[in-house]
Structures are given as C-alpha cells and as structure tokens.
Design an enzyme around this catalytic site. Structure first.
Site, PDB file in Angstrom:
ATOM      1  N   SER A 144       0.835  -1.200   0.000  1.00 50.29           N
ATOM      2  CA  SER A 144       0.000   0.000   0.000  1.00 50.29           C
ATOM      3  C   SER A 144       0.871   1.251   0.000  1.00 50.29           C
ATOM      4  O   SER A 144       1.653   1.463  -0.908  1.00 50.29           O
ATOM      5  CB  SER A 144      -0.960  -0.033   1.194  1.00 50.29           C
ATOM      6  OG  SER A 144      -1.914   0.995   1.118  1.00 50.29           O
ATOM      7  N   ASP A 302      -2.916   6.350  -3.769  1.00 51.67           N
ATOM      8  CA  ASP A 302      -1.715   5.690  -3.252  1.00 51.67           C
ATOM      9  C   ASP A 302      -1.261   4.602  -4.229  1.00 51.67           C
ATOM     10  O   ASP A 302      -1.930   4.336  -5.226  1.00 51.67           O
ATOM     11  CB  ASP A 302      -1.956   5.150  -1.838  1.00 51.67           C
ATOM     12  CG  ASP A 302      -2.902   3.972  -1.790  1.00 51.67           C
ATOM     13  OD1 ASP A 302      -3.661   3.767  -2.762  1.00 51.67           O
ATOM     14  OD2 ASP A 302      -2.893   3.238  -0.783  1.00 51.67           O
ATOM     15  N   ASP A 304      -1.227   1.355  -4.583  1.00 53.31           N
ATOM     16  CA  ASP A 304      -2.095   0.267  -5.042  1.00 53.31           C
ATOM     17  C   ASP A 304      -3.514   0.734  -5.315  1.00 53.31           C
ATOM     18  O   ASP A 304      -4.415  -0.064  -5.560  1.00 53.31           O
ATOM     19  CB  ASP A 304      -2.079  -0.913  -4.067  1.00 53.31           C
ATOM     20  CG  ASP A 304      -2.761  -0.613  -2.743  1.00 53.31           C
ATOM     21  OD1 ASP A 304      -2.615   0.520  -2.255  1.00 53.31           O
ATOM     22  OD2 ASP A 304      -3.424  -1.501  -2.187  1.00 53.31           O
ATOM     23  N   ASP A 306      -6.022   2.048  -3.644  1.00 47.12           N
ATOM     24  CA  ASP A 306      -7.218   1.825  -2.841  1.00 47.12           C
ATOM     25  C   ASP A 306      -7.533   3.026  -1.947  1.00 47.12           C
ATOM     26  O   ASP A 306      -8.570   3.061  -1.298  1.00 47.12           O
ATOM     27  CB  ASP A 306      -7.132   0.531  -2.022  1.00 47.12           C
ATOM     28  CG  ASP A 306      -5.999   0.526  -1.005  1.00 47.12           C
ATOM     29  OD1 ASP A 306      -5.200   1.482  -0.976  1.00 47.12           O
ATOM     30  OD2 ASP A 306      -5.909  -0.457  -0.237  1.00 47.12           O
TER      31      ASP A 306
END
Length: 571
Positions: A144, A302, A304, A306
């Site tokens: 993340s 961010d 990834d 999400d």
C-alpha cells in the site's frame, strides 16, 4: 528455535537465493538487525502479511511468500477450488512481480489455476477480477502506502473481499503449519504456462471493470459540465493511471492533467517522502501544477490505488488537502441528495474511528448507518451479508484513512471509483458556482462543525512492540475520567467486547474482538487507541463537534493534550 538457530538454518541452506545470500552476509556484523530479521516468523494475520524486504523469517522474500502461498493453496484445496483458480495482482514495488510469480508457482505445484496480471494493476481491480472470473481466491502483492523497503501479500476470498475473520483464521492456521519455508516446493513457470495453469490476464478484465465504473456516476447529465472542470491527477508512482484516466475520460472530463513525474511506476517513490495521499507533502507536485493551470481539484491515489486524497483551492487561492472524513462527508451527501431513489433499507457503513459526520448526514436523509471495526474487510463482509439476507441495500462505505467504496462490484476500498465520484461532485458544485470547500462549509453549518485528528507513534522491532503493549495496558488499567474539558462517559474495550459506562453499567459491543480502546466523551466527542495491523505503529484517533471551527479546534487540542500526557507517562 532461538533467532540465532533460525539464522543458522538459513545461512547453511546450500540453495539459498544468491541475492538473499549476499544481503545476509552484509547483516552478519549487525546483530540487532540480524535478530530482528529472525526472532519470529513474519506474521500472516487477518489482513495477510506485510514487512520489510530482505533475508530472514521476519522479512518479505521469496521464501516467506512461498510459505504464505503454500497456506493459501491448502485453503483453496479445502474448497475444491483448484479449477476456479486464484487471481494475482501486484503494484510497482520492489519484487512485486517476482513475488506474484513465486506465489503462482507454489499454487501451480498443487494443480491450482492462477490468473496473473501481465503488468501492475490496482488492488480494487483485483477484487473485481476475483468476482468477474469466478475465482476461488485472490492475492495482491503490495505494501500500500508503506515506505519503499516494504512489501506485502494480501489474500482475498471468492467474494472479492479481504478474508473475514473466520476464513482468515483458517488460512493463518494453514500458513503456520508450513514448518520450513525454505523447502516449499514450486513448479516451473514455463511448464505452468504451457499446461494452462498460469494464465496472463489484462485487457479483458480492464474493459469489464471500466464498463462497471460507469455505474458510479449518479447524474450522467453532469457530463455537460464535466468538460469545464480542471483536474490534476497523480498516481504517486503507482498503479492507478490507466484506469483513472480512462474512467474520467468516459465520464466527460477533458481538462485532465496528470503529474508526469509521478506517472512513472517507481519502487523508490522518488518524488515524495511518503507515497500516501494522507500526507500533505505527497501533493506538492500536484499543487505546483494546479497553480499553473488554475485547476479546480487535485486528486492523488496511493500506489495500489485503494486510497484517494483530494485538494481544492481556498479563498486565498492556496490548495487545501481535505481529510478523509471531509471527503467522505462530501461524497456521501452528494450521493444521498442527488439519488432519484434511495431504498428504504439503504445503509451507509463506516468504521468506529471514522467521523460521526457521516452518521449525521445519513440520518438527515433517513438512511441507516452502521459502524464496523477498522479495516475495509469488515465493510466488505457486511456487504456480502446484506446481499445474502436482503436486510439492507449497500449505499456507501468509507473509513477516515481515505478509503471509499461507492458500488459493490468491488469489495475493497476503491480509489478509482472514488476519483470518478469526486470529479462528479466537484463538477456539480462548480455548476452551482461553488468550490468543494464552500460545499463543505455548508454541511458544517447545517450539521455542526466536526473536527478529527490522527496521531501515530512508530515503534519498530521487538522493543517497539513491547512499548505499544505497555501503552495499551496503561490506558486499560488507568483509564482517563476526563480528557481536556470533557468528561469520559463510557470506555469501549474491544478485547472484551464491553462498553463500561460512567454510571457503572456494562453493555455488550456486538463486534468482533480487537485490540482497540475507545473513550466516549460528552458532547458527541471521542478518542480511540489502536495498534496498527500493518505497520509498527500505534494510532490515536480523535473526534469532536461544536458549533464553530474555532471552538472545535480548541476542544480537540485540549483532548489531545490529556491523552499525550498519559502516553508520556506510559513510555
């Protein structure tokens, strides 16, 4: 075994990966770092695992990834899901694609079909792909928004959600049964490709996701105003660029400007101190570009994809980064105010550390709301439950940490969906002659001035973990009775599922057990302590409400001061 015996087991392993072997040799003169790398196994918890890259049982490397994949393979076998397969996606971090292939090779060794994206893709698309392909499970290799030296392995069930507690416990047990991560067997990649057990996927899933993304827009007629909206977007060197750009374009955004320096996938995240839209410094290049163009809204996702953050110009012409709670309030109010039909059983789901602002907005429109534990997996679990029972119709889910879900074709927080909706909300308010900040001010005037804050203490390694435990224990054993100017009217301890009220009565909390303490204060205020499940941190959340911004700031500072005084006494 002791940490040194674990180290010796690795050091004497004749087939150890050459790169890891060299890194291990460099560690030999640093006993503290060596101990931290071997004093425990990298924990596979309810959210998968995340850790620093490098050699060791407590690090992310091909062997600990194989161990996790071996446990997941046992889980898939227990479901007879070999032919349904496992979908694997990954982000731009060091070793992400390599770890994805290693996981596929372990799963393939068990005869389990894997679908692996041919290049980096967002976490929400992985969630969607599991559902779209009818897979038994999913994996996304990502850390993340953690620093560059981290990576992770997150597991998903057939619903496309992160594993709920019961399923996670099963997988954790299966992972823990793997006695020697160095001896996990893997299949040959070329053989898997030739046999069809490893399939590379991309455009078909992309197109299916983009088609569903059209459902996020509440008012398609706003497309006539969308072209007037100037948007600056940055994927922060991550996975979101392709889907976000196409998603915005298909809703009519033509004045779109991507921060070119941050559109390049970069495992070092070299243009930011942290690739986290929660951190205001992550917007520096976007702000620079926005000022040049006079843009209406800046959007950052961010690595990834999400989490989403937005910034908008204030009255002085400076860009102000909104909090996750503020963005959530704007999105929620727009959804409920502009929807032609709100189901009678509609529900908004948030977490226990998310602002009460959302609940008040939902109440205003006659919509139910529900709190879950922190972590979007619990929101996804509720969506599935309501889908099966028809008790409620999911309308919106969010958490203060910049995670939002608009439509349930994904079952994890989805910054691509949130970007599309945020652009529509900004276009709507621009068509009314208002900025998002002016719209937010209107919500405060209507519902009260909610103000929140978050403090984090980073405490790494074994000693840090002990310090975090000490702080939690001290607040349990010596609970505050007053925080700033406010009386504590109840203490919620989620390890015991009890709400201990000031009058001495005790109520049961109908949520899963977790290492969380929440102090309920008078005047709709509160604060909460929670050790992070993915980082070596303990987090302190705060929320207050008054009739003015100035008074809320004063009250918030007084509450934080009381909490910090006890923290300092604890450590």
């Amino acid at each position: 075994m002791s940490w040194y015996q674990e180290y010796e087991r690795w050091n004497t392993f004749t087939s150890l990966d050459p790169t890891l072997k060299k890194e291990l040799e460099l560690l030999q003169q640093d006993e503290q770092s060596l101990e931290d790398a071997y004093y425990k196994n990298l924990e596979f918890g309810t959210g998968g695992m995340r850790g620093k890259l490098g050699p060791g049982t407590n690090r992310m490397n091909i062997y600990t990834v194989r161990r996790a994949a071996e446990g997941l393979a046992s889980y898939v076998e227990s479901l007879s899901g070999q032919s349904k397969g496992v979908v694997i996606a990954y982000d731009s971090r060091y070793m992400s694609k390599e770890f994805s292939v290693e996981a596929a090779k372990v799963l393939g060794r068990h005869g389990i079909l894997t679908y692996v994206f041919s290049s980096l893709r967002p976490t929400p698309e992985l969630s969607f792909a599991v559902r779209y392909l009818g897979a038994a499970a999913g994996v996304v290799v990502t850390a993340s928004h953690n620093p560059p030296q981290y990576n992770g392995f997150k597991a998903y069930n057939s619903d496309g959600g992160q594993l709920p507690l019961e399923e996670a416990a099963t997988v954790i047990d299966m992972v823990n049964r793997v006695e020697n991560e160095l001896e996990v067997e893997v299949a040959d990649q070329a053989d898997l490709e030739a046999s069809g057990l490893l399939k590379w996927i991309d455009s078909e899933v992309d197109q299916a996701y983009l088609e569903k993304l059209k459902e996020v827009n509440v008012n398609p007629e706003l497309s006539q105003f969308a072209g007037d909206l100037s948007v600056v977007f940055t994927p922060l060197h991550g996975t979101a660029q392709m889907l976000v750009e196409k998603g915005l374009q298909q809703m009519g955004i033509t004045n779109l400007h991507t921060v070119e320096e941050q559109a390049v996938p970069d495992p070092e995240f070299s243009t930011v101190a942290s690739p986290n839209p929660e951190e205001h410094q992550a917007f520096e290049l976007a702000i620079e570009k926005g000022k040049q163009l006079g843009s209406d809204v800046l959007i950052a996702t961010d690595p990834d994809a999400d989490r989403l953050g937005i910034a908008v110009p204030n009255a002085a012409g400076e860009y102000q980064v909104l909090t996750g709670n503020q963005t959530g309030a704007l999105l929620l109010d727009y959804l409920l105010s502009q929807s032609e039909h709100i189901p009678e059983n509609g529900i908004v789901i948030k977490t226990i550390v998310t602002s009460e602002f959302g609940r008040v907005i939902a109440d205003h429109y006659g919509v139910s709301s529900l709190d879950t534990l922190t972590g979007f997996k619990f929101i996804g679990e509720k969506i599935k439950e309501y889908e099966e029972t028809n008790q409620h119709s999911f309308l919106f889910g969010y958490e203060e940490s910049y995670g939002y879900l608009v439509k349930d074709f994904a079952r994890d927080k989805d910054a691509v969906q949130a970007t599309v909706l945020a652009a529509e909300v900004a276009a709507y308010w621009k068509s009314k002659g208002k900025t998002l900040l002016e719209a937010l001010k209107g919500l405060y005037e209507k519902h009260g001035f909610f103000l929140e804050d978050l403090q984090s203490l980073t405490m790494e390694g074994k000693s840090g973990s002990e310090q975090i435990d000490k702080i939690m224990n001290d607040f349990r054993q010596n609970p505050l009775t007053k925080a700033g100017d406010l009386e504590v009217i109840a203490v919620e301890d989620y390890t015991t599922s009890e709400r201990n009220k000031k009058d001495g009565s005790v109520e049961t909390i109908e949520l899963p057990k977790a290492n969380v303490l929440k102090f309920i204060l008078e005047n709709d205020s509160w604060f909460c302590l929670r050790p992070s499940g993915t980082e070596p941190k303990i987090k302190f959340y705060y929320g207050v409400k008054t009739s003015s911004g100035e008074e809320s700031r004063r009250l918030l500072d007084s509450v934080k001061q009381s909490v910090n005084e006890q923290i300092n006494e604890s450590v």
